[in-house]
Enzyme design. Structure first.
Site, PDB file in Angstrom:
ATOM      1  N   THR A 102       0.843  -1.186   0.000  1.00 53.20           N
ATOM      2  CA  THR A 102       0.000   0.000   0.000  1.00 53.20           C
ATOM      3  C   THR A 102       0.884   1.244   0.000  1.00 53.20           C
ATOM      4  O   THR A 102       1.926   1.287   0.658  1.00 53.20           O
ATOM      5  CB  THR A 102      -0.952   0.005   1.201  1.00 53.20           C
ATOM      6  OG1 THR A 102      -0.198   0.019   2.422  1.00 53.20           O
ATOM      7  CG2 THR A 102      -1.848  -1.231   1.184  1.00 53.20           C
ATOM      8  N   ASP A 107      -7.153  -0.771   7.029  1.00 54.64           N
ATOM      9  CA  ASP A 107      -8.073  -1.845   7.407  1.00 54.64           C
ATOM     10  C   ASP A 107      -9.218  -1.960   6.406  1.00 54.64           C
ATOM     11  O   ASP A 107      -9.696  -3.070   6.117  1.00 54.64           O
ATOM     12  CB  ASP A 107      -8.618  -1.612   8.816  1.00 54.64           C
ATOM     13  CG  ASP A 107      -7.533  -1.729   9.867  1.00 54.64           C
ATOM     14  OD1 ASP A 107      -6.549  -2.454   9.631  1.00 54.64           O
ATOM     15  OD2 ASP A 107      -7.656  -1.095  10.935  1.00 54.64           O
TER      16      ASP A 107
END
Length: 300
Positions: free
Chosen positions: A211, A243
């Protein structure tokens, strides 16, 4: 297919502040928010809001914090039959969020260290299960469950956040590894590699997602690299973005999406999570993700 999450459950104490403190500095903010959190719980709620059938195995204390910490999971319809109540205090996090949406987080693991792999039965694991793991529970229990799930044919999504130095065979048992840039560097150092997704993927023989914050994410799978850009959105709070990505990625795989398509959906979800405050409170619904994928979403 269904998603099983083995992970942490916390009560978050959120402090909105003008800027994040430097070492030794005290920063006074206007208020304090109490919100359900924990990486495991956040990811379970994210997957459930995206339409997946989700169960969570974890642990909370027998204390007043527990029910508040569980409130988001209950609202999202997550199956809590595998939940343990233990004598340790419920996990808790203190989260400072500045005016630009950046955060600093302190976590007291508490009851999360008492979660056990045995809470997930063998019959729960198989080819029709996506098992989602993170780094906030006991390392040995996480490793044991990952290996057992792999042996039984389940698809394992392992989010090394916060970074934990799992054995190489456990890392290789994952179908997908998800790390941010800092975690990728730590993992590469553990493996004696350059901090590149391609090197990690080739060494472990698994798909790797790195990410990249506002730049989205990069996927390396079978030697091929796919870059997925983030949505250009007004950033309010980045707390739940990672998340959101992991939970929606697992949900996408559970509904049969190919990994690149599941990641695209997950990156969109992470982008939307940045547009509103709170970890679980900011997680988008399936309809919002669908709208953003078609260009019809307007941040609120």
């Amino acid at each position: 297919m269904s998603v099983i999450v083995f992970g942490s459950i916390n009560l978050d104490l959120v402090f909105p502040v003008s800027h994040l403190p430097a070492p030794g500095e005290t920063v006074v903010g206007p208020l304090l928010r109490f919100e359900p959190g924990g990486k495991g719980a956040n990811q379970a709620v994210a997957a459930a809001r995206d339409g997946a059938r989700v169960a969570l195995a974890g642990a909370v204390g027998r204390d007043p914090l527990a029910e508040h910490a569980l409130s988001g999971l209950r609202s999202a319809g997550v199956d809590l039959a595998r939940l343990a109540f233990v004598d340790a205090p419920t996990g808790c996090a203190a989260i400072g969020v500045d005016a630009e949406g950046r955060n600093q987080i302190l976590v007291a693991a508490g009851a999360n260290r008492a979660a056990r792999a045995s809470q997930v039965a063998d019959q729960d694991l198989g080819p029709r299960t996506v098992l989602l793991l993170q780094g906030e529970c006991d390392l040995g229990e996480t490793a044991a469950l990952a290996q057992r799930a792999c042996d039984r044919g389940a698809r394992v999504v392992l989010n090394l956040a916060p970074f934990i130095a799992l054995p190489r065979e456990t890392l290789a048992a994952a179908s997908v590894l998800v790390v941010n840039e800092t975690e990728a560097a730590a993992l590469a150092a553990q493996l004696g590699l350059a901090a590149e997704a391609l090197a990690i993927a080739r060494t472990l023989g698994t798909a790797v997602v790195v990410t990249l914050g506002a730049e989205g994410a990069v996927l390396v799978d079978a030697g091929a690299e796919v870059r997925v850009p983030a949505l250009p959105v007004p950033v309010v709070d980045t707390t739940g973005a990672g998340d959101a990505l992991c939970g929606v990625l697992a949900a996408g795989l559970a509904r049969g999406l190919a990994l690149p398509a599941a990641l695209r959906r997950a990156v969109v979800a992470a982008s939307l999570a940045c547009t509103r405050p709170g970890a679980q409170a900011g997680l988008p619904s399936a309809a919002e993700i669908d709208a953003a994928l078609t260009g019809a979403f307007t941040a609120r």
